[in-house]
Design a protein around this motif. Structure first.
Motif: not given
Length: 245
Positions: A10, A12, A68, A98, A100, A176, A183
């Motif tokens: 990730e 962020r 995760r 965010v 991914l 997700n 995300v």
């Protein structure tokens, strides 16, 4: 066969209330590093954005998407986050930016850090450095053909101009697995990271790149055809406890 380090990553980016970045960093570095790693996440790096005093950027990795979900459920449902979430959230305007990602190849994964992370309050054992993160936004997926183009043509020139990539990643499109944390889905991105001694070395790299005939005539036209919008550059200063530095 080499095993990928953190096959899920990730990136962020948090927008914070004015003057609150160091408040969050102090809290994060003290409370949210080991507590996340104890439940299966890897805190790859945390940074101050040099160009935005109200942006905090950090990287978190996982072994796969199911783990995760398990790690995030454990951390955000656990005692450390429950004890400090109000203080953390009070510093933030937005924490939903965010991306991914997954390493674009085995060679694109983040390296294993050298040396131990400093304990809170201790100075970093490695000399200061900066990290440049470059985000390319694609109008089509960054597929295997593009990754080969990057490895054979782009990466060597980045290295020659002083910006050898530490890691390079592309979009991870798995669902997700922890929807409580949004995300940015439905985007195609390719992100590469490089380490520099200081701002001057970043500027030197970018200037050499722009002056390169190979960049202007061979590489940039191919990249530009793929870009959905202008690339984003993040000039990042590692916090005192960041292992990526």
């Amino acid at each position: 066969m080499k095993v990928l380090r953190c096959p899920v990553v990730e990136l962020r980016q948090y927008t914070l209330h004015p003057g609150q970045r160091d408040v969050l960093i102090d809290l994060f570095d003290r409370e949210f590093v080991e507590s996340q790693e104890a439940v299966g996440a890897t805190v790859l790096g945390q940074f101050r954005d040099l160009d935005d005093p109200d942006r905090f950027v950090w990287l978190r990795g996982f072994e796969d998407m199911p783990r995760r979900a398990k790690a995030l459920e454990s951390f955000y449902g656990g005692p450390v986050w429950q004890a400090h979430r109000d203080a953390a959230n009070a510093t933030m305007i937005d924490s939903d930016d965010v991306l991914l990602l997954r390493p674009a190849s085995v060679r694109g994964a983040f390296p294993v850090p050298v040396g131990a992370r400093p304990i809170p309050g201790e100075p970093a054992s490695l000399p200061p450095s900066l990290v440049l993160a470059t985000i390319w936004y694609g109008n089509t997926p960054f597929d295997t053909t593009f990754v080969e183009f990057f490895q054979q043509h782009v990466r060597p020139l980045l290295t020659e101009t002083g910006g050898e990539p530490l890691a390079y990643l592309r979009s991870e499109h798995s669902p997700n697995t922890f929807p409580a944390l949004p995300v940015r889905m439905n985007e195609e991105v390719f992100v590469w990271f490089a380490r520099f001694a200081d701002e001057g070395h970043i500027d030197q790299h970018l200037n050499r790149l722009q002056l390169s005939q190979r960049w202007r005539e061979e590489i940039l036209p191919t990249l530009s055809e793929r870009w959905a919008r202008a690339p984003q550059r993040l000039r990042l200063a590692p916090t005192e406890r960041s292992v990526l530095r």
